[in-house]
Design a protein around this motif. Structure first.
Motif, PDB file in Angstrom:
ATOM      1  N   ASN A 180       0.717  -1.617   0.062  1.00 29.03           N
ATOM      2  CA  ASN A 180      -0.090   0.292  -0.118  1.00 29.03           C
ATOM      3  C   ASN A 180       0.667   1.676   0.026  1.00 29.03           C
ATOM      4  N   PHE A 181       2.005   0.979   0.432  1.00 24.95           N
ATOM      5  CA  PHE A 181       2.610   3.038   0.876  1.00 24.95           C
ATOM      6  C   PHE A 181       3.151   2.667  -0.741  1.00 24.95           C
ATOM      7  N   ALA A 182       3.753   1.373  -1.377  1.00 28.99           N
ATOM      8  CA  ALA A 182       4.148   1.879  -2.793  1.00 28.99           C
ATOM      9  C   ALA A 182       2.565   1.907  -4.262  1.00 28.99           C
ATOM     10  N   THR A 183       1.800   2.291  -3.564  1.00 28.25           N
ATOM     11  CA  THR A 183       1.401   2.691  -4.464  1.00 28.25           C
ATOM     12  C   THR A 183       0.762   4.712  -4.291  1.00 28.25           C
ATOM     13  N   LEU A 184       1.677   4.612  -3.256  1.00 29.05           N
ATOM     14  CA  LEU A 184       1.819   6.196  -3.279  1.00 29.05           C
ATOM     15  C   LEU A 184       2.973   6.646  -4.429  1.00 29.05           C
ATOM     16  N   THR A 185       3.353   5.963  -4.735  1.00 27.77           N
ATOM     17  CA  THR A 185       5.322   6.160  -5.357  1.00 27.77           C
ATOM     18  C   THR A 185       4.489   7.255  -6.731  1.00 27.77           C
ATOM     19  N   VAL A 193      10.674   3.424  -4.321  1.00 24.04           N
ATOM     20  CA  VAL A 193      10.334   2.226  -3.144  1.00 24.04           C
ATOM     21  C   VAL A 193      11.265   1.096  -3.807  1.00 24.04           C
ATOM     22  N   LEU A 194      12.322   0.171  -2.921  1.00 20.80           N
ATOM     23  CA  LEU A 194      11.897  -0.838  -3.076  1.00 20.80           C
ATOM     24  C   LEU A 194      11.485  -2.463  -2.325  1.00 20.80           C
ATOM     25  N   LEU A 195       9.935  -3.210  -2.806  1.00 19.04           N
ATOM     26  CA  LEU A 195      10.440  -3.763  -1.456  1.00 19.04           C
ATOM     27  C   LEU A 195      10.933  -5.705  -2.496  1.00 19.04           C
ATOM     28  N   SER A 227      13.975   6.997 -15.623  1.00 16.81           N
ATOM     29  CA  SER A 227      12.764   7.935 -15.334  1.00 16.81           C
ATOM     30  C   SER A 227      12.086   7.037 -13.818  1.00 16.81           C
ATOM     31  N   HIS A 228      11.171   7.816 -13.215  1.00 16.96           N
ATOM     32  CA  HIS A 228      10.694   7.339 -12.302  1.00 16.96           C
ATOM     33  C   HIS A 228      10.091   5.781 -12.212  1.00 16.96           C
ATOM     34  N   GLN A 229      10.187   4.890 -11.573  1.00 14.34           N
ATOM     35  CA  GLN A 229       9.284   3.743 -11.288  1.00 14.34           C
ATOM     36  C   GLN A 229       8.143   4.530 -11.569  1.00 14.34           C
ATOM     37  N   ASN A 230       6.956   2.931 -12.034  1.00 15.19           N
ATOM     38  CA  ASN A 230       5.606   3.569 -12.004  1.00 15.19           C
ATOM     39  C   ASN A 230       4.743   2.461 -10.706  1.00 15.19           C
ATOM     40  N   VAL A 231       4.075   2.998 -10.513  1.00 16.22           N
ATOM     41  CA  VAL A 231       2.641   1.938  -9.670  1.00 16.22           C
ATOM     42  C   VAL A 231       3.706   0.562  -9.399  1.00 16.22           C
TER      43      VAL A 231
END
Length: 252
Positions: A180-185, A193-195, A227-231
């Motif tokens: 859920n935290f990662a969805t905020l990126t 974020v790295l999971l 480029s910035h990571q997507n969701v």
């Protein structure tokens, strides 16, 4: 052979939470040659014991949102440029503390393994929103099988003692929190974020020094993306030891 990565020390200081010193010493030492490191210790009087190892530390009251906020501020104060954080959940480590599902252990277990991460993430998001500086957050889940997972897998290894129900529930809560935290990126260009997941069968499971080196190199890879990571990328779990690419390796 471990890939050598060059860092600017003043640009990549890190805070490690979730596993206290000295239990996370091997993991933390993987970072000290390239950046300043801040950790959590069980006793404030022991914090200075680790400075010779290149580690700063303070205590963290896991059942307090104020303590989580204070920990972040203390780390920012001691480090020149805090822009990396690892939230470390180690199921086997917690299993040694909450081995049995006793009623009197439920509340302490929830504070230690669930509420603490929730409080910390809430305070971290508020702080990151204030700063809006480039930042990388790692959720590292070092998982251990539950009773039902052992049953389903047919694993006959008698040396594997399944986690208690509360530890397994907390493990799943941490995984959910991370996703859920990662969805905020997606709408926060400053946040990466790295999971990362390290299962009990992983070759890095018994070497936290090597696990730390892999996390360090994976952070460098993410921060090096053009480029910035997507969701979808941010929410993909990466197997510890695997390569982090622009597409992100899905956890298998």
């Amino acid at each position: 052979m471990t890939q050598k990565v060059c860092y600017n020390n003043s640009m990549s200081d890190i805070l490690i939470v979730g596993k206290d010193l000295p239990d996370c010493l091997d993991f933390a030492e993987a970072f000290v040659t390239t950046r300043k490191v801040y950790c959590v210790t069980k006793d404030e009087s022991e914090a200075s014991n680790f400075e010779a190892e290149g580690l700063f530390a303070s205590t963290w009251n896991r059942s307090s949102a104020i303590s989580s906020r204070s920990l972040i501020i203390k780390a920012e104060t001691h480090l020149e440029d805090l822009n990396q954080i690892v939230l470390f959940f180690d199921s086997y480590y917690f299993g040694t503390k909450f081995e049995l599902d006793r009623t009197e252990d439920v509340s302490p277990a929830i504070d230690t393994m669930i509420a603490s991460y929730q409080f910390f993430v809430n305070e971290l998001l508020l702080r990151l929103e204030q700063r809006k500086d480039p930042f990388t957050v790692v959720f590292l889940a070092k998982t251990y099988p539950s009773k039902v997972e052992i049953l389903r897998s047919g694993n006959k290894n008698i040396n594997i003692h399944p986690t208690s129900n509360i530890v397994n529930a907390a493990q799943e809560a941490f995984i959910s929190l991370a996703e859920n935290f990662a969805t905020l990126t997606s709408d926060k260009q400053y946040l990466s974020v790295l999971l990362a997941r390290c299962d009990q069968a992983n070759e890095l499971y018994n070497s936290e020094k090597q696990l730390g080196i892999w996390v360090k190199e994976s952070i460098a890879a993410i921060e090096g993306f053009k480029s910035h990571q997507n969701v979808k990328q941010a929410c993909s779990w990466v197997r510890a030891g695997g390569k982090v690419s622009n597409g992100f390796s899905l956890f298998k």
